[in-house]
Design an enzyme around this catalytic site. Structure first.
Site, mmCIF file in Angstrom:
data_model
loop_
_atom_site.group_PDB
_atom_site.id
_atom_site.type_symbol
_atom_site.label_atom_id
_atom_site.label_comp_id
_atom_site.label_asym_id
_atom_site.label_seq_id
_atom_site.Cartn_x
_atom_site.Cartn_y
_atom_site.Cartn_z
ATOM 1 N N GLU A 87 0.792 -1.229 0.000
ATOM 2 C CA GLU A 87 0.000 0.000 0.000
ATOM 3 C C GLU A 87 0.830 1.288 0.000
ATOM 4 O OE1 GLU A 87 -3.540 0.265 -0.031
ATOM 5 O OE2 GLU A 87 -3.204 -1.792 -0.699
ATOM 6 N N SER A 475 -50.326 -33.820 32.695
ATOM 7 C CA SER A 475 -49.966 -34.533 33.921
ATOM 8 C C SER A 475 -48.622 -34.104 34.495
ATOM 9 C CB SER A 475 -49.955 -36.038 33.660
ATOM 10 O OG SER A 475 -51.252 -36.480 33.316
#
Length: 795
Positions: A87, A475
Site C-alpha cells: 500500500e 400430567s
C-alpha cells in the site's frame, strides 16, 4: 535577452507565484475547517461485544463493524511489512505525502482513461477513513494531504500503523487485521504465516474482488504481487517469496460455529443487555459477557430437540418436494446457489436444497450448486416407495398413499450425513418438521440456565417457546398437586379409591373425568396414583386439599402464569411456560429451596472494567457508579422432607410408571410425563441431583400431535438424549435423604404397617410423625379415602 523571452520569464514567475499564493490561500482557507487530531490520540472505534459460555468459549458476537483492536506489538513484522509493501512502500520515509507515487498514479490513470491506481499513502488513507468523508473530490484530497502531514508531525509511525491496521476494511465484515485473520484463517494475527500475511495485504485495494472465499485464483495472484513488492523493498528474499507462493493455504469460512445452536439462548442475553445498556453500547462498546450456558450441554440440547422433531415428523410420512422447478429454472437456481456453497462448503448435518435430476435402482440423483450427489433409497423407508416420474406429472407424498412420486426437477431437502476426504457427500432425504419443540436445563442448586432451545430452528422462527409459549402441562403439573398434598397430611402410602366421578355443571351438562386407559382400579396408593398418572385420584386429592391452597402452593414454587380455579387444575388445564415448570421442579431437586433462574454472570467493558457480576470478588472496594453486584434470589419454600418425598415418588414414575424409557439414563432420576387429553401437548420434566430439564413438543397452531403421541413418546426421547450427553461426566449419585425421613414396611393394599411375616410388603418413606401406627392385620377390610361429588360452579 529578447523582449519576448523576458515576457515569458516574468509571466512564468507570476504564474508560479500566483500558484503558490493560491495554494497558500487554499491551505489557510481549508485548514481552519479541518477536523482536530485530538480524537486520534484516544482511538476508540466501534468494536464487537462477545458472549462467552460458562467455560469461556465465544458463543455469540454483537457488532456493527466486526473489529477486534490489537496493539502493533502483537502484529508480526511480516504482517506489517506486507501491508507497507502493498500500500505504501515509502511509508517509513515520507512525511505523509508521497509526491512521486501521486505523479505515477496520475500518469497511469491518464493512460488508462480512468482511475486504476491511487497515490494515497497509508497516512492519507487513515485521514480519509477516520477524519473525512469518502467523497471523490479534489477538495477532499487536498484536505487529506494536509491532515496526513499534520498526523505525521504528531504521531509516530507505529501509532499510525496501529490506527491503519485496526481500522481498514478487509472484506466479509472484517475490520482490521485481527478480525480478518479470524475470518479467513481462524487464527490470531501473531500466528499468521508470510503467505497468509501477503494474501491479507492484497485485500485493501478491492476486498470483494480479491476475496479468498469468492475467487481464490485472484486472491492468489494478488498475493504474488504483494510478495514481489516485498522482495523489491528488501523485506524478504526471493526464496522466501517462492516458499510463500508454494505454501498451501486453507481458507476457513468464518462462521460462529455455535451461533445456530445457541441462538435462542444468546437472543435472551441480547435482549437483557440491550435493555440494561442500550443498543449503542451493545453493538459498538466491546462488552465481554460471561453467561451460565454450558456449550456442550447446549449442543446436546439443540441436537436432541431437532432429532426428536424429525423422528416425530417421519412417523407421519413424507409430504413431497418443496416445489418442482421448470427445466428453464434449474440452471438459474443452481448458478445462484453455487457461490454460497463455495463460500461455505457443506459439513455433516448441513441441510441443502437439491434438484432431482434422475434415479437408479439404488438412489436418487441430485444436483446442488456446481456439484452432483446421490440419495440412497436405503434408509428413507419413511418416505414410502419412492418413484421418479416425468417433470409434467404431479408430485405426491406418502402420508396416505404409502408412495412418494417425485417429478424430475423436484426441489428436495437433503441432509449431509458424511463428508469424505475427497469432498464427496453422503446425503439422505429430509424435510422440515411441522411440529415444534423446546428444552430448558437448569442447575437446581445455582439457578444457572445451562441450556435453552426455544424451537426447531431460530432462523425459521425466533419465537422462544421456553420463555414465551404458555402451553397446557397436562400430567406434568401433577407433582405440584401431590407435593401440596404431602404438606396437608397425605403420605406415599395413603390409599385412595379410583372410582368414577360425575360432576354436574349448571347449564353445561356433566363432567365425567376419565383415566388415560378409561379404566378404574379401585383402592390404590398415593404412590401408585402418581406413578401411573391416575387422573381420578389426582382430582380427588385436589378436591380434598382445596384448589385455592394448590394454586398458592404452585405460586410458591415459581409458577407465575394464571391458574384455573377449578378441579381441572389437577389435569394440568392451565397454560404455563417450560421455564416455569423447570423452576418448580428445581425446588424439588434442590431440597425445597427456590433459586431464581438467570443467564448472565458478568459483564465487563472494553477496558476490562466490570459493570455487573454475581461475584463480590469482582468489586474488591465495593461497587461504584455504573457497577452493580447481581443478587441471586434464594428462598426456602418447602421443607427438605417434602422435596425428598416428591422426588422419591417421581423416581417410581421412571422405574415402573409412565416414564420408564428414562431408565436408559442408567442413574437415579426423577420425572413426570405430561400429556393433554387431546394430545396437543407432550411433556417430560425430570432431573438428577445436579440438573433439571424440561422437554416439550407440540404445534404452534394447536392441533393433535397424532395417535399415541404422549409425553413418553413425543417429548421424553429429547429429554433422554440430552441428559445422556449432559451428565456423562458426572458419576451417578443418589438423591440426598434428610436425616428426619422415616422408613417403614407397608402393606400396599391398605397403606398400614406390614407385619414381619407378611408377603408383598414394601418399604415406604415418611415425613416425621406421618407413618401409620396400626398394622394391616388388625383391619377387617381395606381403608381408603373417597370424596363426595361437588358442583364445579363452586370453583
Amino acid at each position: 535577452m529578447s523582449t519576448l523571452f523576458r515576457y515569458l520569464l516574468w509571466s512564468g514567475l507570476v504564474l508560479v507565484l500566483l500558484g503558490i499564493g493560491a495554494l497558500v490561500g487554499a491551505y489557510f482557507y481549508v485548514a481552519g475547517s479541518l477536523p482536530k487530531l485530538d480524537s486520534l490520540s484516544d482511538y476508540r472505534p466501534p468494536v464487537i461485544s462477545r458472549v462467552l459460555s460458562d467455560e469461556g468459549e465465544v458463543i455469540a458476537e454483537f457488532y456493527r463493524e466486526r473489529r477486534i483492536v490489537v496493539p502493533v506489538a502483537r502484529m508480526p513484522e511480516r504482517l506489517v511489512r506486507s501491508f507497507v509493501a502493498a500500500e505504501d512502500s515509502k511509508f517509513f520515509e515520507h512525511q505523509g505525502i508521497d509526491l512521486f507515487s501521486i505523479l505515477r498514479a496520475a500518469l497511469k490513470n491518464l493512460k488508462a482513461g480512468g482511475v486504476v491506481q491511487g497515490g494515497s499513502t497509508i497516512t492519507q488513507q487513515i485521514a480519509k477513513g477516520l477524519l473525512l468523508t469518502p467523497e471523490k473530490k479534489f477538495s477532499r484530497k487536498f484536505k487529506e494531504a494536509i491532515l496526513a502531514w499534520r498526523m505525521e508531525k504528531r504521531l509516530s509511525k507505529d501509532e499510525l500503523l496501529y490506527l491503519y491496521l485496526n481500522q481498514i476494511y478487509l472484506g466479509h465484515g472484517a475490520y482490521g487485521v485481527q478480525a480478518a485473520a479470524e475470518n479467513y484463517y481462524n487464527k490470531n494475527v501473531e500466528e499468521l504465516s508470510l503467505a497468509e500475511c501477503a494474501m491479507l495485504a492484497g485485500l485493501p485495494q478491492a476486498p470483494s474482488r480479491y476475496s479468498p472465499y469468492r475467487n481464490f485464483a485472484r486472491a492468489k495472484e494478488r498475493q504474488k504481487y504483494v510478495l514481489g513488492r516485498m522482495v523489491e523493498d528488501g523485506y524478504i528474499t526471493e526464496q522466501e517469496a517462492a516458499a510463500a507462493v508454494a505454501e498451501s493455504l486453507t481458507i476457513h469460512p468464518r462462521t460462529n460455529a455455535h451461533s445456530h445452536e445457541a441462538a435462542y439462548f444468546t437472543e435472551q442475553v441480547r435482549r437483557y443487555l440491550e435493555e440494561a445498556y442500550g443498543e449503542e453500547m451493545l453493538y459498538t462498546g466491546g462488552l465481554e459477557i460471561s453467561t451460565t450456558m454450558n456449550l456442550a450441554m447446549q449442543k446436546a440440547a439443540h441436537q436432541a430437540v431437532q432429532e426428536n422433531l424429525r423422528e416425530h415428523d417421519r412417523r407421519y410420512g413424507y409430504r413431497g418436494p418443496e416445489r418442482v422447478l421448470q427445466e428453464s429454472e434449474v440452471e438459474n437456481f443452481l448458478n445462484d446457489q453455487a457461490p454460497e456453497l463455495d463460500a461455505h462448503p457443506p459439513v455433516a448435518g448441513s441441510l441443502l436444497d437439491a434438484v432431482l435430476t434422475g434415479s437408479t435402482a439404488q438412489s436418487l440423483q441430485v444436483r446442488f450448486g456446481n456439484r452432483q450427489g446421490e440419495v440412497p433409497l436405503k434408509g428413507i423407508g419413511w418416505a414410502g416407495k419412492v418413484r421418479v416420474v416425468a417433470a409434467d406429472q404431479a408430485p405426491t407424498g406418502n402420508a396416505k398413499s404409502k408412495e412418494s412420486r417425485l417429478p424430475l426437477g423436484s426441489l428436495l431437502r437433503v441432509r449431509v450425513q458424511k463428508v469424505a476426504e475427497d469432498g464427496r457427500l453422503t446425503l439422505t432425504l429430509d424435510q422440515e418438521p411441522e411440529a415444534q419443540g423446546a428444552l430448558i436445563a437448569l442447575s437446581p442448586a445455582s439457578g444457572e440456565v445451562k441450556a435453552m432451545v426455544g424451537g426447531y430452528d431460530f432462523y425459521r422462527s425466533q419465537f422462544n417457546r421456553v420463555t414465551q409459549a404458555r402451553r397446557l402441562p397436562g400430567s406434568a403439573f401433577k407433582p405440584i398437586i401431590y407435593a401440596a398434598a404431602l404438606d396437608k397430611g397425605y403420605t406415599a402410602a395413603t390409599v385412595i379409591l379410583d372410582t368414577p366421578l360425575i360432576y354436574p355443571q349448571r347449564g353445561k351438562g356433566e363432567w365425567r373425568p376419565q383415566n388415560y386407559d378409561h379404566k378404574f382400579k379401585g383402592p390404590i396408593t398415593f404412590r401408585e396414583a402418581l406413578t401411573h398418572s391416575n387422573n381420578i385420584v389426582t382430582i380427588k386429592i385436589l378436591e380434598d386439599i382445596g384448589v385455592g391452597y394448590a394454586i398458592g402452593y404452585a405460586k410458591k414454587l415459581g409458577i407465575e402464569s394464571p391458574l384455573n380455579r377449578d378441579l381441572t387444575l389437577a389435569l394440568g388445564s392451565s397454560a404455563i411456560t417450560p421455564l416455569e415448570l423447570a423452576g418448580a421442579y428445581s425446588v424439588f431437586a434442590n431440597g425445597g429451596v427456590r433459586v431464581t433462574p438467570f443467564y448472565v454472570t458478568r459483564v465487563a467493558d472494553r477496558d476490562g472494567r466490570v459493570l455487573e457480576s454475581i461475584n463480590p470478588g469482582d468489586f474488591p472496594g465495593g461497587t461504584r457508579s455504573g457497577q452493580r453486584l447481581l443478587s441471586v434470589s434464594r428462598e426456602r419454600v418447602i421443607s427438605p422432607e417434602t422435596s425428598f418425598l416428591i422426588t422419591n415418588l417421581m423416581e417410581s414414575v421412571i422405574q415402573s410408571g409412565t416414564g420408564q424409557r428414562a431408565k436408559e439414563l442408567g442413574r437415579p432420576a426423577a420425572g413426570k410425563t405430561g400429556t393433554t387429553n387431546d394430545l396437543k401437548d407432550a411433556w417430560f420434566a425430570g432431573y438428577v441431583p445436579q440438573l433439571v430439564a424440561v422437554s416439550w413438543t407440540g404445534y404452534d397452531q394447536e392441533r393433535p400431535l397424532g395417535s399415541k403421541e404422549t409425553g413418553a413418546r413425543a417429548a421424553l426421547p429429547a429429554w433422554l438424549s440430552f441428559m445422556k450427553a449432559a451428565v456423562k461426566a458426572w458419576p451417578p449419585s443418589d438423591f440426598p435423604v434428610p436425616d428426619t425421613i422415616e422408613f417403614s414396611a407397608i402393606d400396599p393394599r391398605t397403606g398400614l404397617l406390614a407385619s414381619e411375616t407378611q408377603s408383598g410388603a414394601m418399604v415406604e418413606a415418611f415425613a416425621p410423625g406421618t407413618a401409620p401406627t396400626r398394622y394391616a392385620v388388625d383391619e377387617e377390610r381395606p381403608r381408603a379415602q373417597d370424596f363426595f361429588r361437588i358442583d364445579m360452579d363452586e370453583y
